[in-house]
Design a protein around this motif. Structure first.
Motif, PDB file in Angstrom:
ATOM      1  N   THR A  72      43.334  44.984  35.604  1.00 60.63           N
ATOM      2  CA  THR A  72      43.794  45.129  36.986  1.00 60.63           C
ATOM      3  C   THR A  72      42.773  44.586  37.978  1.00 60.63           C
ATOM      4  O   THR A  72      42.981  44.684  39.188  1.00 60.63           O
ATOM      5  N   CYS A  73      41.688  43.998  37.472  1.00 57.04           N
ATOM      6  CA  CYS A  73      40.649  43.450  38.350  1.00 57.04           C
ATOM      7  C   CYS A  73      40.994  42.005  38.726  1.00 57.04           C
ATOM      8  O   CYS A  73      41.473  41.216  37.898  1.00 57.04           O
ATOM      9  N   HIS A  74      40.698  41.641  39.949  1.00 58.53           N
ATOM     10  CA  HIS A  74      40.900  40.263  40.442  1.00 58.53           C
ATOM     11  C   HIS A  74      40.196  39.238  39.556  1.00 58.53           C
ATOM     12  O   HIS A  74      40.675  38.107  39.406  1.00 58.53           O
ATOM     13  N   TYR A  75      39.069  39.566  38.988  1.00 60.81           N
ATOM     14  CA  TYR A  75      38.257  38.609  38.228  1.00 60.81           C
ATOM     15  C   TYR A  75      38.620  38.530  36.752  1.00 60.81           C
ATOM     16  O   TYR A  75      38.066  37.723  36.016  1.00 60.81           O
ATOM     17  N   TRP A  76      39.545  39.362  36.330  1.00 55.07           N
ATOM     18  CA  TRP A  76      39.926  39.395  34.912  1.00 55.07           C
ATOM     19  C   TRP A  76      40.808  38.198  34.562  1.00 55.07           C
ATOM     20  O   TRP A  76      41.608  37.744  35.384  1.00 55.07           O
ATOM     21  N   ALA A  77      40.678  37.697  33.308  1.00 56.05           N
ATOM     22  CA  ALA A  77      41.538  36.611  32.824  1.00 56.05           C
ATOM     23  C   ALA A  77      41.925  36.859  31.372  1.00 56.05           C
ATOM     24  O   ALA A  77      41.263  37.627  30.662  1.00 56.05           O
ATOM     25  N   HIS A  99      38.411  37.958  29.461  1.00 49.28           N
ATOM     26  CA  HIS A  99      37.259  37.283  30.054  1.00 49.28           C
ATOM     27  C   HIS A  99      37.083  37.717  31.502  1.00 49.28           C
ATOM     28  O   HIS A  99      38.054  37.808  32.252  1.00 49.28           O
ATOM     29  N   CYS A 100      35.856  37.958  31.882  1.00 52.88           N
ATOM     30  CA  CYS A 100      35.526  38.156  33.298  1.00 52.88           C
ATOM     31  C   CYS A 100      35.194  36.792  33.876  1.00 52.88           C
ATOM     32  O   CYS A 100      34.287  36.108  33.392  1.00 52.88           O
ATOM     33  N   LYS A 101      35.911  36.381  34.906  1.00 56.33           N
ATOM     34  CA  LYS A 101      35.717  35.052  35.486  1.00 56.33           C
ATOM     35  C   LYS A 101      34.923  35.091  36.787  1.00 56.33           C
ATOM     36  O   LYS A 101      34.869  34.086  37.507  1.00 56.33           O
ATOM     37  N   ALA A 126      28.962  51.517  36.009  1.00 57.97           N
ATOM     38  CA  ALA A 126      30.208  50.997  36.561  1.00 57.97           C
ATOM     39  C   ALA A 126      30.012  49.547  36.983  1.00 57.97           C
ATOM     40  O   ALA A 126      28.907  49.131  37.332  1.00 57.97           O
ATOM     41  N   CYS A 127      31.101  48.794  36.968  1.00 58.99           N
ATOM     42  CA  CYS A 127      31.077  47.433  37.496  1.00 58.99           C
ATOM     43  C   CYS A 127      31.333  47.498  38.992  1.00 58.99           C
ATOM     44  O   CYS A 127      32.439  47.805  39.429  1.00 58.99           O
ATOM     45  N   LYS A 128      30.307  47.190  39.771  1.00 56.51           N
ATOM     46  CA  LYS A 128      30.443  47.205  41.232  1.00 56.51           C
ATOM     47  C   LYS A 128      31.328  46.063  41.710  1.00 56.51           C
ATOM     48  O   LYS A 128      31.904  46.133  42.803  1.00 56.51           O
ATOM     49  N   THR A 129      31.452  45.019  40.919  1.00 57.07           N
ATOM     50  CA  THR A 129      32.186  43.827  41.337  1.00 57.07           C
ATOM     51  C   THR A 129      33.699  44.000  41.214  1.00 57.07           C
ATOM     52  O   THR A 129      34.460  43.214  41.779  1.00 57.07           O
ATOM     53  N   PHE A 130      34.144  45.004  40.503  1.00 59.58           N
ATOM     54  CA  PHE A 130      35.587  45.253  40.379  1.00 59.58           C
ATOM     55  C   PHE A 130      36.246  45.281  41.756  1.00 59.58           C
ATOM     56  O   PHE A 130      35.772  45.928  42.689  1.00 59.58           O
ATOM     57  N   VAL A 131      37.342  44.557  41.848  1.00 55.44           N
ATOM     58  CA  VAL A 131      38.204  44.642  43.030  1.00 55.44           C
ATOM     59  C   VAL A 131      39.637  44.492  42.520  1.00 55.44           C
ATOM     60  O   VAL A 131      39.917  43.656  41.660  1.00 55.44           O
ATOM     61  N   LYS A 141      29.394  35.930  39.159  1.00 56.16           N
ATOM     62  CA  LYS A 141      28.297  36.876  38.936  1.00 56.16           C
ATOM     63  C   LYS A 141      28.865  38.269  39.103  1.00 56.16           C
ATOM     64  O   LYS A 141      29.851  38.460  39.825  1.00 56.16           O
ATOM     65  N   ILE A 142      28.275  39.237  38.423  1.00 56.46           N
ATOM     66  CA  ILE A 142      28.719  40.616  38.577  1.00 56.46           C
ATOM     67  C   ILE A 142      27.509  41.515  38.748  1.00 56.46           C
ATOM     68  O   ILE A 142      26.374  41.137  38.414  1.00 56.46           O
ATOM     69  N   MET A 143      27.766  42.693  39.260  1.00 59.03           N
ATOM     70  CA  MET A 143      26.722  43.713  39.328  1.00 59.03           C
ATOM     71  C   MET A 143      27.223  44.961  38.613  1.00 59.03           C
ATOM     72  O   MET A 143      28.271  45.506  38.958  1.00 59.03           O
ATOM     73  N   TYR A 172      32.886  39.913  28.675  1.00 61.97           N
ATOM     74  CA  TYR A 172      34.215  40.382  28.284  1.00 61.97           C
ATOM     75  C   TYR A 172      34.491  41.712  28.957  1.00 61.97           C
ATOM     76  O   TYR A 172      33.601  42.565  29.064  1.00 61.97           O
ATOM     77  N   CYS A 173      35.714  41.881  29.391  1.00 65.47           N
ATOM     78  CA  CYS A 173      36.091  43.088  30.111  1.00 65.47           C
ATOM     79  C   CYS A 173      37.582  43.315  29.886  1.00 65.47           C
ATOM     80  O   CYS A 173      38.368  42.374  29.918  1.00 65.47           O
ATOM     81  N   SER A 174      37.941  44.546  29.679  1.00 62.73           N
ATOM     82  CA  SER A 174      39.349  44.873  29.412  1.00 62.73           C
ATOM     83  C   SER A 174      40.063  45.457  30.625  1.00 62.73           C
ATOM     84  O   SER A 174      41.202  45.899  30.526  1.00 62.73           O
TER      85      SER A 174
HETATM   86  S1  SF4 Z   1      34.306  41.997  37.823  1.00 62.66           S
HETATM   87 FE1  SF4 Z   1      33.820  43.763  36.515  1.00 62.66          FE
HETATM   88  S2  SF4 Z   1      35.745  44.896  36.292  1.00 62.66           S
HETATM   89 FE2  SF4 Z   1      36.230  42.848  37.062  1.00 62.66          FE
HETATM   90  S3  SF4 Z   1      36.712  41.626  35.224  1.00 62.66           S
HETATM   91 FE3  SF4 Z   1      34.520  41.340  35.691  1.00 62.66          FE
HETATM   92  S4  SF4 Z   1      33.426  42.870  34.468  1.00 62.66           S
HETATM   93 FE4  SF4 Z   1      35.603  43.483  34.566  1.00 62.66          FE
END
Ligand code: SF4
Length: 82
Positions: free
Chosen positions: A11-16, A20-22, A61-66, A25-27, A6-8
């Protein structure tokens, strides 16, 4: 392994919807690594990365954020699951 992330950060590409983080995989790493490493260093490389101890959540920090609409969404080797 069947995890839910879960992530709030909506503005992230992977957010839904539903926070939900879609990402498949994340780092999560230290702020210092997040600041200093390039976009192509991400979850696919994480198992070989050096440990990065932190003392508070503020240092992580979430490195996967874009950002949404970024032209770098494919730079990390991570894909968005449906
Ligand atoms: S990649 Fe990181 S910042 Fe983006 S939705 Fe997932 S947990 Fe959040």
């Amino acid at each position: 392994m069947n995890q839910e992330i879960y992530c709030s950060v909506n503005t992230c590409h992977y957010w839904a919807n539903g926070n939900h983080c879609k990402a498949n995989k994340i780092m999560v790493t230290s702020d210092a690594v997040g600041d200093s490493m390039p976009d192509n260093f991400d979850a696919p490389q994480a198992s070989m990365a050096a440990p990065t101890p932190a003392n508070t959540c503020m240092e992580t920090a979430c490195k996967t954020f874009v950002p949404n609409q970024s032209d770098k969404i494919n730079a990390d080797g991570v894909y968005k699951q449906s």
